[in-house]
Design a protein around this motif. Structure first.
Motif, PDB file in Angstrom:
ATOM      1  N   GLY A 225       0.797  -1.222   0.000  1.00  0.00           N
ATOM      2  CA  GLY A 225       0.000   0.000   0.000  1.00  0.00           C
ATOM      3  C   GLY A 225       0.828   1.269   0.000  1.00  0.00           C
ATOM      4  N   LEU A 226       2.058   1.196  -0.512  1.00  0.00           N
ATOM      5  CA  LEU A 226       2.950   2.358  -0.580  1.00  0.00           C
ATOM      6  C   LEU A 226       2.989   2.884  -2.009  1.00  0.00           C
ATOM      7  N   THR A 227       2.654   4.158  -2.195  1.00  0.00           N
ATOM      8  CA  THR A 227       2.765   4.804  -3.496  1.00  0.00           C
ATOM      9  C   THR A 227       3.979   5.738  -3.479  1.00  0.00           C
ATOM     10  N   VAL A 228       4.763   5.700  -4.553  1.00  0.00           N
ATOM     11  CA  VAL A 228       6.001   6.475  -4.632  1.00  0.00           C
ATOM     12  C   VAL A 228       6.028   7.272  -5.920  1.00  0.00           C
ATOM     13  N   GLU A 229       6.385   8.537  -5.799  1.00  0.00           N
ATOM     14  CA  GLU A 229       6.576   9.412  -6.961  1.00  0.00           C
ATOM     15  C   GLU A 229       8.037   9.860  -7.003  1.00  0.00           C
ATOM     16  N   PHE A 230       8.654   9.722  -8.169  1.00  0.00           N
ATOM     17  CA  PHE A 230      10.041  10.164  -8.363  1.00  0.00           C
ATOM     18  C   PHE A 230      10.059  11.460  -9.165  1.00  0.00           C
ATOM     19  N   ARG A 231      10.967  12.360  -8.790  1.00  0.00           N
ATOM     20  CA  ARG A 231      11.152  13.605  -9.508  1.00  0.00           C
ATOM     21  C   ARG A 231      12.643  13.865  -9.679  1.00  0.00           C
ATOM     22  N   ASP A 232      13.010  14.482 -10.795  1.00  0.00           N
ATOM     23  CA  ASP A 232      14.370  14.973 -10.958  1.00  0.00           C
ATOM     24  C   ASP A 232      14.438  16.370 -10.349  1.00  0.00           C
ATOM     25  N   VAL A 233      15.432  16.602  -9.480  1.00  0.00           N
ATOM     26  CA  VAL A 233      15.530  17.884  -8.782  1.00  0.00           C
ATOM     27  C   VAL A 233      16.963  18.395  -8.828  1.00  0.00           C
ATOM     28  N   ASP A 234      17.112  19.700  -8.654  1.00  0.00           N
ATOM     29  CA  ASP A 234      18.424  20.324  -8.509  1.00  0.00           C
ATOM     30  C   ASP A 234      18.553  20.774  -7.057  1.00  0.00           C
ATOM     31  N   LEU A 235      19.386  20.084  -6.288  1.00  0.00           N
ATOM     32  CA  LEU A 235      19.541  20.373  -4.867  1.00  0.00           C
ATOM     33  C   LEU A 235      20.729  21.285  -4.583  1.00  0.00           C
ATOM     34  N   GLY A 236      21.305  21.831  -5.653  1.00  0.00           N
ATOM     35  CA  GLY A 236      22.408  22.770  -5.459  1.00  0.00           C
ATOM     36  C   GLY A 236      23.753  22.080  -5.374  1.00  0.00           C
ATOM     37  N   ASP A 237      24.644  22.659  -4.582  1.00  0.00           N
ATOM     38  CA  ASP A 237      26.029  22.192  -4.477  1.00  0.00           C
ATOM     39  C   ASP A 237      26.125  21.048  -3.468  1.00  0.00           C
ATOM     40  N   VAL A 238      25.643  19.878  -3.886  1.00  0.00           N
ATOM     41  CA  VAL A 238      25.686  18.693  -3.039  1.00  0.00           C
ATOM     42  C   VAL A 238      26.287  17.544  -3.847  1.00  0.00           C
ATOM     43  N   HIS A 239      26.544  16.436  -3.187  1.00  0.00           N
ATOM     44  CA  HIS A 239      27.086  15.248  -3.857  1.00  0.00           C
ATOM     45  C   HIS A 239      26.149  14.837  -4.996  1.00  0.00           C
ATOM     46  N   PRO A 240      26.693  14.396  -6.140  1.00  0.00           N
ATOM     47  CA  PRO A 240      25.819  14.039  -7.267  1.00  0.00           C
ATOM     48  C   PRO A 240      24.887  12.865  -7.003  1.00  0.00           C
ATOM     49  N   ASN A 241      25.240  11.991  -6.072  1.00  0.00           N
ATOM     50  CA  ASN A 241      24.362  10.863  -5.729  1.00  0.00           C
ATOM     51  C   ASN A 241      23.541  11.222  -4.487  1.00  0.00           C
ATOM     52  N   THR A 242      22.665  12.207  -4.633  1.00  0.00           N
ATOM     53  CA  THR A 242      21.880  12.693  -3.498  1.00  0.00           C
ATOM     54  C   THR A 242      20.395  12.522  -3.777  1.00  0.00           C
ATOM     55  N   ALA A 243      19.661  12.140  -2.738  1.00  0.00           N
ATOM     56  CA  ALA A 243      18.209  12.009  -2.821  1.00  0.00           C
ATOM     57  C   ALA A 243      17.552  12.808  -1.702  1.00  0.00           C
ATOM     58  N   HIS A 244      16.413  13.402  -2.032  1.00  0.00           N
ATOM     59  CA  HIS A 244      15.583  14.099  -1.044  1.00  0.00           C
ATOM     60  C   HIS A 244      14.292  13.298  -0.924  1.00  0.00           C
ATOM     61  N   ILE A 245      14.046  12.763   0.266  1.00  0.00           N
ATOM     62  CA  ILE A 245      12.920  11.843   0.488  1.00  0.00           C
ATOM     63  C   ILE A 245      11.896  12.488   1.411  1.00  0.00           C
ATOM     64  N   GLU A 246      10.644  12.516   0.974  1.00  0.00           N
ATOM     65  CA  GLU A 246       9.520  12.912   1.818  1.00  0.00           C
ATOM     66  C   GLU A 246       8.589  11.708   1.909  1.00  0.00           C
ATOM     67  N   VAL A 247       8.371  11.213   3.109  1.00  0.00           N
ATOM     68  CA  VAL A 247       7.556  10.016   3.277  1.00  0.00           C
ATOM     69  C   VAL A 247       6.542  10.224   4.392  1.00  0.00           C
ATOM     70  N   GLU A 248       5.335   9.701   4.170  1.00  0.00           N
ATOM     71  CA  GLU A 248       4.249   9.832   5.136  1.00  0.00           C
ATOM     72  C   GLU A 248       3.675   8.464   5.470  1.00  0.00           C
ATOM     73  N   GLY A 249       3.258   8.315   6.717  1.00  0.00           N
ATOM     74  CA  GLY A 249       2.484   7.170   7.148  1.00  0.00           C
ATOM     75  C   GLY A 249       1.080   7.630   7.485  1.00  0.00           C
ATOM     76  N   GLU A 250       0.414   6.899   8.337  1.00  0.00           N
ATOM     77  CA  GLU A 250      -0.937   7.298   8.738  1.00  0.00           C
ATOM     78  C   GLU A 250      -0.921   8.533   9.621  1.00  0.00           C
ATOM     79  N   THR A 251       0.095   8.680  10.469  1.00  0.00           N
ATOM     80  CA  THR A 251       0.111   9.800  11.420  1.00  0.00           C
ATOM     81  C   THR A 251       1.402  10.604  11.404  1.00  0.00           C
ATOM     82  N   GLN A 252       2.454  10.094  10.766  1.00  0.00           N
ATOM     83  CA  GLN A 252       3.767  10.732  10.819  1.00  0.00           C
ATOM     84  C   GLN A 252       4.234  11.150   9.421  1.00  0.00           C
ATOM     85  N   ARG A 253       5.123  12.139   9.394  1.00  0.00           N
ATOM     86  CA  ARG A 253       5.738  12.587   8.141  1.00  0.00           C
ATOM     87  C   ARG A 253       7.206  12.898   8.404  1.00  0.00           C
TER      88      ARG A 253
END
Length: 221
Positions: free
Chosen positions: A86-114
């Motif tokens: 029951g997990l839905t995931v959306e991927f986006r290409d983003v520019d996070l600025g001057d960071v390591h090239p292998n970087t991910a920004h993750i936003e995840v939610e459950g029933e009560t927490q984010r």
């Protein structure tokens, strides 16, 4: 030089940087959420965005969100496992600025927490987490890590350190960031051993702390 430096981690997938590291970034978000994930948005920066699908990055991040380790045989089926969970995931290409090239920004939610987590896979399955809940941190998951968000006040870090010492646990490293003086602050403390359930429960009862997590050790060695 360690054995890990020479032969890399035990994993399922074609590339340690894009598979084992990505999986551990997802695992950080999984453990910090503290409940079953339901929705996730993952921003992929630079190399992660350009080469991720060929290297299994997308699969590995989703596997980590589900709580799978890099050597879990279910990792290649992560998309199917996510759908079943029951997990839905959306991927986006983003520019996070001057960071390591292998970087991910993750936003995840459950029933009560984010939870929001940003981190990089730096090679050989090693990661560096740089932001949690929008505030700066610096930890690798190589040790049990206490994360605590609280209202900035004089003596808070000393109180937290005293609680850890009273539990018989030593501090290996500590980073702390605050949004503003007297505003929200986040401390990340790498420990030589996990805190006891009693010490963790004590910290969670503090009225000036609104978010407390204990991240388990995610790396061998």
């Amino acid at each position: 030089m360690s054995l890990l430096d020479m032969i890399g981690p035990v994993m399922v997938g074609p590339s340690s940087s894009h598979t084992a590291g990505a999986c551990r970034l997802g695992l950080v978000a999984h453990h910090l959420l503290g409940e079953a994930p339901r929705r996730a948005t993952i921003g992929l920066h630079a190399s992660f965005a350009k080469t991720g699908r060929g290297h299994g990055t997308h699969l590995a991040l989703v596997a980590g969100l589900l709580g799978y380790a890099p050597d879990d045989p279910r990792l290649p089926r992560a998309f199917q496992e996510a759908q079943a969970a029951g997990l839905t995931v959306e991927f986006r290409d983003v520019d996070l600025g001057d960071v390591h090239p292998n970087t991910a920004h993750i936003e995840v939610e459950g029933e009560t927490q984010r939870v929001t987590v940003q981190g990089s896979s730096t090679g050989g399955g090693v990661i560096l987490v740089t932001h949690v809940q929008g505030l700066g941190v610096h930890f690798s998951g190589a040790a049990p890590t206490l994360l605590m968000r609280y209202t900035d006040a004089v003596g808070m870090i000393a109180r937290i350190a005293a609680t850890i010492a009273a539990d018989g646990v030593n501090i290996a490293a500590l980073t702390c960031t605050r949004a503003a003086r007297g505003g929200q602050a986040l401390v990340a403390i790498e420990l030589d051993a996990p805190l006891s359930p009693e010490a963790l429960a004590f910290l969670r009862r503090w009225p000036d702390a609104d978010w407390v997590r204990l991240l388990p050790k995610l790396m061998d060695g």
